[in-house]
Enzyme design. Structure first.
Site, PDB file in Angstrom:
ATOM      1  N   GLU A 291       3.793   4.785  26.315  1.00 17.09           N
ATOM      2  CA  GLU A 291       3.552   4.599  27.742  1.00 17.09           C
ATOM      3  C   GLU A 291       4.592   3.675  28.368  1.00 17.09           C
ATOM      4  OE1 GLU A 291      -0.944   5.201  29.233  1.00 17.09           O
ATOM      5  OE2 GLU A 291      -0.415   3.120  28.914  1.00 17.09           O
ATOM      6  N   HIS A 312       1.533  14.114   1.732  1.00 22.67           N
ATOM      7  CA  HIS A 312       1.087  15.420   1.243  1.00 22.67           C
ATOM      8  C   HIS A 312       0.925  16.422   2.384  1.00 22.67           C
ATOM      9  CE1 HIS A 312       0.233  13.895  -2.885  1.00 22.67           C
ATOM     10  NE2 HIS A 312       0.259  12.766  -2.203  1.00 22.67           N
ATOM     11  N   LYS A 426      -4.806  13.758  35.930  1.00 20.36           N
ATOM     12  CA  LYS A 426      -6.042  13.344  36.618  1.00 20.36           C
ATOM     13  C   LYS A 426      -6.149  14.052  37.967  1.00 20.36           C
ATOM     14  CE  LYS A 426      -5.956   8.665  34.729  1.00 20.36           C
ATOM     15  NZ  LYS A 426      -5.744   7.264  35.038  1.00 20.36           N
TER      16      LYS A 426
HETATM   17  O1  PA5 Z   1      -2.274   1.083  29.531  1.00 30.28           O
HETATM   18  C1  PA5 Z   1      -2.944   1.482  30.474  1.00 30.28           C
HETATM   19  O2  PA5 Z   1      -2.813   1.028  31.616  1.00 30.28           O
HETATM   20  C2  PA5 Z   1      -3.980   2.572  30.292  1.00 30.28           C
HETATM   21  O3  PA5 Z   1      -4.044   3.000  28.978  1.00 30.28           O
HETATM   22  C3  PA5 Z   1      -5.342   2.054  30.691  1.00 30.28           C
HETATM   23  O4  PA5 Z   1      -5.664   0.941  29.923  1.00 30.28           O
HETATM   24  C4  PA5 Z   1      -6.409   3.126  30.530  1.00 30.28           C
HETATM   25  O5  PA5 Z   1      -6.091   4.244  31.299  1.00 30.28           O
HETATM   26  C5  PA5 Z   1      -7.758   2.604  30.927  1.00 30.28           C
HETATM   27  O6  PA5 Z   1      -7.746   2.146  32.239  1.00 30.28           O
HETATM   28  P1  PA5 Z   1      -8.895   1.247  32.808  1.00 30.28           P
HETATM   29  O7  PA5 Z   1      -8.941  -0.010  32.052  1.00 30.28           O
HETATM   30  O8  PA5 Z   1      -8.540   1.036  34.239  1.00 30.28           O
HETATM   31  O9  PA5 Z   1     -10.180   2.027  32.660  1.00 30.28           O
END
Ligand code: PA5
Length: 449
Positions: A291, A312, A426
């Site tokens: 990310e 494996h 989303k």
């Molecule tokens: O790194 C990030 O920002 C995401 O992985 C969020 O943590 C994830 O989408 C969860 O978001 P939230 O804490 O707003 O529910």
């Protein structure tokens, strides 16, 4: 108590690079680390993780431990609802420190820790609710935005079941929220119901939040020492600061080597462990790097394997497939238990030559043998040696990866602290489901179907 550090070894990766390739990056890497420190890098409003370990107060830890104790005393099972950065860190630490089997059963001392709110699997949720029937369960609802579908869905189900099973008054005691200070559904519900709540700081993004209550509360609930975890991270914060010469800063060196390899066409980094307990650590790392770096058409693809299990299955590809990969091996030096290779009268498998030797010795030779084979096969290898799996070294490892990720993202020239790409699915999902306000997107999607 003598505390060693986790160590980074790069010689088996450097041999794939031009002489001085890493040394020549010294000034650039130093600047990338300083850009974090001085807050001059892209995404500088999300640098709250940088000095988080050294700024956590004893009072804050005591508050977390007190809340964990309330949950531990009143619950046989604790469900941690959260996804992505609001989930993976806690799971990684709890699994790495825990007994491979007992964290799923109540051992009389510690509650079972379950994770939910990280998928939309109908069967998963049905089976979770059924499992929780009759159990004295509590919930930690973790969401920074408070609007994440997966977590909100699970929390709706869990809150209702908890209130029905345990009564509203007890539910108020055993439901805890970890969320934004002011905004979002989780905050509004927590304030309305009077739940104990903890704040996720505005300037700490999800994937860098394991050392906030997002990770610390579930880890304390599972019975682990969050002081030592934070201490390990704080010591690594010192060891990776800008006052440390770049060539002696493990996070800077790791960031330099992986970017130098990327520049030679090694586009995939495989994080390897030889301990099944580290499976979820791999998952946490994949999110952290994926990310942070995968954007603007760039970024090393973070993959992960559990060895020897995956030797494996994926071993063939790694040994002989397209030479676009490198490996980073997390090598745990000391096991916590002793198991000796057993004798067998018939010796049909021909393994009696190992009789009486530690299983860990066999594992270590598998690790060394794999490194030699993969390097021979053209796969650069980095090694991160972790003295043992305890809270202190896991804290070091977490901060090491976070700091290196920040430096690495700066070297790559991306903003390591945003994630604009995760919104695309989303938007489509909400348009397909007919969410009010998504009419235009819905029309655009219809034209594509
Ligand atoms: O790194 C990030 O920002 C995401 O992985 C969020 O943590 C994830 O989408 C969860 O978001 P939230 O804490 O707003 O529910």
């Amino acid at each position: 108590m003598i505390m060693k550090n986790i160590r980074l070894e790069i010689s088996k990766a450097e041999q794939f690079l031009a002489a001085d390739a890493v040394k020549n990056m010294e000034a650039e890497v130093k600047a990338a680390n300083e850009a974090l420190e001085n807050g001059t890098c892209p995404g500088n409003d999300f640098l709250g993780w940088l000095h988080l370990p050294s700024s956590i107060t004893a009072d804050h830890l005591a508050d977390l431990k007190k809340t964990a104790q309330v949950l531990r005393e009143n619950c046989d099972t604790i469900v941690v609802a959260g996804i992505g950065g609001s989930y993976l860190g806690a799971r990684a630490v709890i699994e790495a420190l825990g007994n491979s089997f007992e964290w799923l059963v109540n051992d009389g001392k510690n509650p079972v820790i379950l994770f939910a709110g990280n998928n939309i699997g109908e069967d998963y949720l049905a089976e979770l609710c059924s499992y929780l029937k009759g159990r004295k369960f509590g919930v930690i609802n973790i969401s920074k935005s408070g609007t994440t579908t997966e977590t909100a869905l699970a929390f709706r189900l869990l809150k209702k079941q908890c209130e029905e099973q345990r009564g509203k008054e007890t539910a108020r005691k055993v439901i805890v929220a970890v969320t934004d200070a002011r905004r979002g559904a989780a905050r509004v519900t927590a304030d309305k119901e009077g739940y104990k709540s903890f704040i996720i700081p505005d300037n700490v993004g999800g994937r860098f939040s394991v050392l906030t209550p997002v990770g610390l509360l579930p880890i304390a609930c599972a019975g682990y020492d969050i002081e030592q975890l934070v201490k390990g991270a704080a010591d690594m914060e010192k060891a990776t600061g800008t006052d440390i010469p770049t060539t002696e800063n493990p996070a800077a060196v790791y960031a330099a080597v992986r970017n130098a390899l990327y520049a030679t066409g090694k586009k995939i980094e495989i994080l390897v462990n030889f301990q099944p307990k580290l499976h979820s650590m791999n998952e946490w790392w994949k999110q952290l790097y994926g990310e942070s770096e995968g954007k603007d058409g760039k970024g090393i693809f973070p993959a992960a394997v559990d060895f020897t299990t995956d030797l494996h299955s994926m071993g063939q590809w790694i040994q002989d497939g397209e030479r676009t990969i490198f490996e980073t091996v997390i090598s745990v030096e000391k096991s916590q238990h002793t198991v000796l290779f057993p004798h067998d009268e018939e010796n049909l498998d021909g393994l009696n030559f190992l009789e009486g030797r530690r299983v860990d010795e066999v594992n270590k030779m598998a690790e060394l043998g794999t490194q030699l084979a993969h390097v021979d096969g053209g796969v650069p290898n980095l090694r991160i040696a972790v003295p043992e799996l305890n809270e202190y070294y896991i804290g070091q490892l977490i901060y090491f990866f976070e700091r290196a990720c920040g430096i690495s993202g700066n070297l790559l020239g991306v903003n390591p602290f945003n994630q604009p790409g995760v919104e695309a699915y989303k938007k489509n999902m909400f348009a397909l489901l007919g969410k009010p306000g998504y009419e235009a997107e819905s029309e655009a999607i219809k034209a594509k179907l």
